[in-house]
Design an enzyme around this catalytic site. Sequence first.
Site, PDB file in Angstrom:
ATOM      1  N   HIS A  17      40.289  25.485  51.657  1.00 36.23           N
ATOM      2  CA  HIS A  17      39.414  25.074  50.539  1.00 36.23           C
ATOM      3  C   HIS A  17      38.338  24.104  51.045  1.00 36.23           C
ATOM      4  O   HIS A  17      37.156  24.247  50.714  1.00 36.23           O
ATOM      5  CB  HIS A  17      40.222  24.327  49.466  1.00 36.23           C
ATOM      6  CG  HIS A  17      41.224  25.150  48.722  1.00 36.23           C
ATOM      7  ND1 HIS A  17      42.544  24.778  48.607  1.00 36.23           N
ATOM      8  CD2 HIS A  17      41.104  26.305  48.023  1.00 36.23           C
ATOM      9  CE1 HIS A  17      43.198  25.661  47.872  1.00 36.23           C
ATOM     10  NE2 HIS A  17      42.343  26.610  47.511  1.00 36.23           N
ATOM     11  N   LYS A  41      49.664  31.378  37.375  1.00 31.10           N
ATOM     12  CA  LYS A  41      50.432  30.656  38.406  1.00 31.10           C
ATOM     13  C   LYS A  41      51.184  29.464  37.825  1.00 31.10           C
ATOM     14  O   LYS A  41      50.688  28.796  36.928  1.00 31.10           O
ATOM     15  CB  LYS A  41      49.473  30.122  39.483  1.00 31.10           C
ATOM     16  CG  LYS A  41      48.797  31.190  40.311  1.00 31.10           C
ATOM     17  CD  LYS A  41      47.864  30.547  41.321  1.00 31.10           C
ATOM     18  CE  LYS A  41      47.077  31.582  42.120  1.00 31.10           C
ATOM     19  NZ  LYS A  41      46.016  30.945  42.919  1.00 31.10           N
ATOM     20  N   ARG A  89      38.957  35.490  51.545  1.00 32.76           N
ATOM     21  CA  ARG A  89      39.829  35.658  52.707  1.00 32.76           C
ATOM     22  C   ARG A  89      39.949  37.155  52.995  1.00 32.76           C
ATOM     23  O   ARG A  89      38.976  37.875  52.924  1.00 32.76           O
ATOM     24  CB  ARG A  89      41.183  35.005  52.431  1.00 32.76           C
ATOM     25  CG  ARG A  89      41.097  33.494  52.300  1.00 32.76           C
ATOM     26  CD  ARG A  89      42.359  32.919  51.743  1.00 32.76           C
ATOM     27  NE  ARG A  89      42.616  33.474  50.418  1.00 32.76           N
ATOM     28  CZ  ARG A  89      43.587  33.117  49.616  1.00 32.76           C
ATOM     29  NH1 ARG A  89      44.441  32.207  50.006  1.00 32.76           N
ATOM     30  NH2 ARG A  89      43.735  33.656  48.416  1.00 32.76           N
ATOM     31  N   SER A 127      47.492  27.991  49.148  1.00 28.92           N
ATOM     32  CA  SER A 127      48.322  26.885  48.656  1.00 28.92           C
ATOM     33  C   SER A 127      49.768  27.350  48.522  1.00 28.92           C
ATOM     34  O   SER A 127      50.711  26.594  48.802  1.00 28.92           O
ATOM     35  CB  SER A 127      47.818  26.408  47.294  1.00 28.92           C
ATOM     36  OG  SER A 127      46.493  25.985  47.388  1.00 28.92           O
TER      37      SER A 127
HETATM   38  O1  PNS Z   1      42.562  28.925  42.949  1.00 34.33           O
HETATM   39  P1  PNS Z   1      42.686  30.056  41.966  1.00 34.33           P
HETATM   40  O2  PNS Z   1      44.033  29.993  41.268  1.00 34.33           O
HETATM   41  O3  PNS Z   1      42.442  31.397  42.584  1.00 34.33           O
HETATM   42  O4  PNS Z   1      41.546  29.807  40.869  1.00 34.33           O
HETATM   43  C1  PNS Z   1      41.332  30.743  39.837  1.00 34.33           C
HETATM   44  C2  PNS Z   1      40.477  30.125  38.717  1.00 34.33           C
HETATM   45  C3  PNS Z   1      41.170  28.907  38.124  1.00 34.33           C
HETATM   46  C4  PNS Z   1      39.125  29.716  39.305  1.00 34.33           C
HETATM   47  C5  PNS Z   1      40.293  31.245  37.635  1.00 34.33           C
HETATM   48  O5  PNS Z   1      41.555  31.611  37.176  1.00 34.33           O
HETATM   49  C6  PNS Z   1      39.405  30.809  36.501  1.00 34.33           C
HETATM   50  O6  PNS Z   1      38.185  30.868  36.627  1.00 34.33           O
HETATM   51  N1  PNS Z   1      40.005  30.368  35.382  1.00 34.33           N
HETATM   52  C7  PNS Z   1      39.296  29.896  34.219  1.00 34.33           C
HETATM   53  C8  PNS Z   1      39.276  30.940  33.097  1.00 34.33           C
HETATM   54  C9  PNS Z   1      38.099  31.887  33.282  1.00 34.33           C
HETATM   55  O7  PNS Z   1      36.958  31.484  33.167  1.00 34.33           O
HETATM   56  N2  PNS Z   1      38.392  33.161  33.606  1.00 34.33           N
HETATM   57  C10 PNS Z   1      37.344  34.163  33.857  1.00 34.33           C
HETATM   58  C11 PNS Z   1      37.079  35.034  32.677  1.00 34.33           C
HETATM   59  S1  PNS Z   1      38.475  36.042  32.289  1.00 34.33           S
END
Ligand code: PNS
Length: 160
Positions: A17, A41, A89, A127
Amino acid sequence: MKIAICPGSFDPITLGHLDIIERATELFDRVIILVMSNSAKQSAFTVEERIELIKKCIKNEKIEVDTFDGLLIDYAKKSGAAAIVKGLRAVSDFDYEFQQALINKSLYPKTETVFLPAKGENMFLSSSMVKEICRLNGDISPYVPEEITNDIYLRCKGDK
Ligand code: PNS
């Protein structure tokens, strides 16, 4: 001023990150690390704890940390961000990240998603992997900032 958001669950933040975030500061004037909950998660650290861990590792003045409980694109709109920066990745990331980028673009076309390829050594770093190594009493020091290694051991180390 060009603002970028680096969103994620950061449970906990890893060197993978941090590499993406530092590289984003070379491209944008201000970078916001946005700590969010990922409904898919289960987390080891609360959002507040994750923010504290991130703050321990950040020294660059262009970077700030925030949290938001809602649609990422609503935060992008409200903060006037030019871009959402995500690390990519192995191919396994691609489907999910591409879907998110397309949804976000259709919800609010003014904010672009920019993908930065992960460095070779971070290609399989996550993570979840850090937590698993820790749980099984492995060495996590090559994967996480040294400032927070102990915090992660304290939370995730197993009994074996
Ligand atoms: O580190 P991660 O878990 O891959 O992050 C994912 C995250 C939190 C960036 C993603 O789940 C997210 O954007 N969540 C907020 C809700 C949202 O805007 N979703 C997109 C439209 S469905």
